[in-house]
Design an enzyme around this catalytic site. Sequence first.
Site, mmCIF file in Angstrom:
data_model
loop_
_atom_site.group_PDB
_atom_site.id
_atom_site.type_symbol
_atom_site.label_atom_id
_atom_site.label_comp_id
_atom_site.label_asym_id
_atom_site.label_seq_id
_atom_site.Cartn_x
_atom_site.Cartn_y
_atom_site.Cartn_z
ATOM 1 C CG LEU A 1 -1.843 -1.167 1.398
ATOM 2 C CD1 LEU A 1 -2.856 -0.876 2.502
ATOM 3 C CD2 LEU A 1 -2.560 -1.500 0.100
ATOM 4 C CB ALA A 2 2.684 2.939 -2.099
ATOM 5 C CB ALA A 3 -2.730 5.012 -2.264
ATOM 6 N NE ARG B 1 0.637 10.837 10.036
ATOM 7 C CZ ARG B 1 0.299 9.633 10.507
ATOM 8 N NH1 ARG B 1 0.428 9.368 11.787
ATOM 9 N NH2 ARG B 1 -0.159 8.698 9.694
ATOM 10 C CE LYS C 1 3.815 7.414 4.762
ATOM 11 N NZ LYS C 1 3.149 7.330 6.096
ATOM 12 N N GLY D 1 -8.963 4.781 3.221
ATOM 13 C CA GLY D 1 -8.528 3.844 4.257
ATOM 14 C C GLY D 1 -7.777 2.652 3.695
ATOM 15 C CB THR D 2 -5.371 0.382 5.408
ATOM 16 O OG1 THR D 2 -6.178 0.327 6.588
ATOM 17 C CG2 THR D 2 -4.225 1.336 5.671
ATOM 18 N N GLY E 1 -2.255 0.920 16.157
ATOM 19 C CA GLY E 1 -3.406 0.113 16.551
ATOM 20 C C GLY E 1 -2.944 -0.939 17.547
ATOM 21 N NE ARG F 1 53.387 24.212 -22.951
ATOM 22 C CZ ARG F 1 53.955 23.126 -22.460
ATOM 23 N NH1 ARG F 1 53.228 22.263 -21.772
ATOM 24 N NH2 ARG F 1 55.221 22.884 -22.653
HETATM 25 C C1 UD1 Z 1 -1.787 1.879 10.307
HETATM 26 C C2 UD1 Z 1 -2.728 0.894 11.017
HETATM 27 C C3 UD1 Z 1 -2.340 0.809 12.485
HETATM 28 C C4 UD1 Z 1 -0.888 0.370 12.600
HETATM 29 C C5 UD1 Z 1 0.044 1.298 11.792
HETATM 30 C C6 UD1 Z 1 1.428 0.664 11.717
HETATM 31 C C7 UD1 Z 1 -4.869 0.884 9.841
HETATM 32 C C8 UD1 Z 1 -6.281 1.354 9.873
HETATM 33 N N1 UD1 Z 1 -4.097 1.326 10.858
HETATM 34 O O1 UD1 Z 1 -1.978 3.177 10.878
HETATM 35 O O2 UD1 Z 1 -3.176 -0.123 13.169
HETATM 36 O O3 UD1 Z 1 -0.499 0.326 13.966
HETATM 37 O O4 UD1 Z 1 -0.424 1.436 10.442
HETATM 38 O O5 UD1 Z 1 2.361 1.480 11.076
HETATM 39 O O6 UD1 Z 1 -4.534 0.139 8.967
HETATM 40 N N2 UD1 Z 1 -2.758 3.923 2.623
HETATM 41 C C9 UD1 Z 1 -3.284 3.852 1.352
HETATM 42 N N3 UD1 Z 1 -4.537 4.326 1.138
HETATM 43 C C10 UD1 Z 1 -5.317 4.848 2.134
HETATM 44 C C11 UD1 Z 1 -4.742 4.938 3.429
HETATM 45 C C12 UD1 Z 1 -3.459 4.452 3.656
HETATM 46 O O7 UD1 Z 1 -2.647 3.363 0.420
HETATM 47 O O8 UD1 Z 1 -6.455 5.245 1.842
HETATM 48 C C13 UD1 Z 1 -1.392 3.395 2.843
HETATM 49 C C14 UD1 Z 1 -0.364 4.459 3.212
HETATM 50 O O9 UD1 Z 1 0.358 4.894 2.066
HETATM 51 C C15 UD1 Z 1 0.576 3.717 4.162
HETATM 52 C C16 UD1 Z 1 -0.312 2.639 4.756
HETATM 53 O O10 UD1 Z 1 -1.440 2.506 3.921
HETATM 54 O O11 UD1 Z 1 1.630 3.098 3.454
HETATM 55 C C17 UD1 Z 1 -0.715 2.941 6.186
HETATM 56 O O12 UD1 Z 1 -1.435 4.162 6.248
HETATM 57 P P1 UD1 Z 1 -1.172 5.203 7.408
HETATM 58 O O13 UD1 Z 1 -2.083 6.355 7.192
HETATM 59 O O14 UD1 Z 1 0.264 5.484 7.557
HETATM 60 O O15 UD1 Z 1 -1.734 4.352 8.680
HETATM 61 P P2 UD1 Z 1 -1.369 4.544 10.205
HETATM 62 O O16 UD1 Z 1 -2.165 5.680 10.747
HETATM 63 O O17 UD1 Z 1 0.090 4.606 10.379
HETATM 64 CA CA CA Z 2 1.883 4.645 8.951
#
Ligand code: UD1
Ligand code: CA
Length: 452
Positions: free
Chosen positions: A11-13, A18, A25, A83-84, A144, A426
């Site tokens: 996941l890299a979206a 921050r 990122k 969300g993830t 989490g 030269r």
């Molecule tokens: C997340 C976890 C948390 C865990 C922590 C560990 C969830 C809901 N929470 O929180 O339990 O302790 O990681 O580091 O999963 N991303 C997407 N699309 C989205 C949102 C996020 O691709 O819509 C990707 C981000 O690029 C990132 C990853 O998912 O690589 C995690 O997202 P991030 O917002 O960093 O989650 P945390 O708040 O750190």
């Molecule tokens: Ca994170």
Amino acid sequence: MTARTCLAIVLAAGEGTRMRSARPKVLHPLAGRALLAHVLSTVAQSGVTASAVVIGPGEEAVAAEVKRVCPDAECFVQSERRGTAHAVLGARNAIERQADDILIIYGDTPLVRPGSLARLRQAIAGGAAVAVLGFRAADSAGYGRLIVENNQLVAIREEADASASERKSALCNGGTMALAGKSALAILQRIGDHNRKHEFYLTDAVEIARGMALSAVAVEVEEDEMRGINTKKQLAEAEAVAQQRLRQAALDAGVTLIAPETVYLCGDTKFGRDVVVEPFVVFGENVTVDDGAVIHSFSHIVGAHIGKNVSIGPFARLRPGTRLGEGARIGNFVEVKEAVVEAGAKANHLTYLGDASVGANANIGAGTITCNYDGAGKHRTEIGRDAFIGSNSALVAPVKIGEGAYVGSGSVITQDVPPGALALGRSRQIIKEDGAKRLRGLKALRDKKASG
Ligand code: UD1
Ligand code: CA
């Protein structure tokens, strides 16, 4: 038993707000490579059969990095950041192909080890529907929490949604998990957004699996592996961990690091036997160092092949495309780029060799510059074997210096020099026998006029 198939989804979206940076990122560098490159290389070392990366809309630079480091990975675009779990479903087409195991890794968790991914897959092979990496955090803020009862993982609670007692849970969620391919889609589709942030949380997969009478387990790993990078401070902390690991691996492989804590390595640096690296040396991506080479202090090396028994620096800069043959010497304040320097050739001081080839045993005098750029294009300089370039010469490319040729110092060479020839590029020196005295006399006269 045939080997199990495995799809890895990275996941890299996320926006990475921050980090306070214009750069996505996952493209921030750690030990010389993008965070995402670390995750993809870990995944590649874990025997996956397919990889998918979920990226944000318009993130061409992220897609390009995926293509560069893992050309077989498929990119999916998550059009809205919801969300993830929503992100994982962005790779739905890949999930539908039903691998035995599905690994999900966040692109901002670059230190996870291949062995830990293997442990997650073992848990799935052993019958779990969900397996999650957990760790004991020195500071659990922002993570989490894994709620474990009787060796079963019953839920993951996001910090914002957790009760005070849940927050006290010993294990934090590292964000890396595995799902059994056969139930993955059914679980993911049931995840809703009923939480404080109104996001689809991947972490809800645990409770949903349990509700479907499937089992979920936690696999504990060290905190260092699970460092998630959300801020520049966390990036710097992860860099320290990554460097510590790389230095240890180099020492274990027999490299002499005189002051390991001052040497910055890259994840892919390759060393031969009996290599010595003096204090304060920086390695970037794609460097190989053959047996017996010595790298003196304050050298900066990226994209270079350093041959056997070569000596570099102190204060040398090797840029991408540098290839140094056996026993070559690149001394202080020498920069090399896109250049092959063959065996035994020397450029010992104050030189720029760009877009060049230097034949075996050629001697490049102090202050030699290959003038490779004319303001519009880059041009090559070819120097034959055994050639001698006198100090402070400018070789204006495109130009060839033949085998064994001799260029007098201070030359500006604009035409090819045939093999064995002497070139003096030269202006002629002028001597006036009484000149110094006359010059001083004229000066004194002028000063007298000025003051009087
Ligand atoms: C997340 C976890 C948390 C865990 C922590 C560990 C969830 C809901 N929470 O929180 O339990 O302790 O990681 O580091 O999963 N991303 C997407 N699309 C989205 C949102 C996020 O691709 O819509 C990707 C981000 O690029 C990132 C990853 O998912 O690589 C995690 O997202 P991030 O917002 O960093 O989650 P945390 O708040 O750190
Ligand atoms: Ca994170």
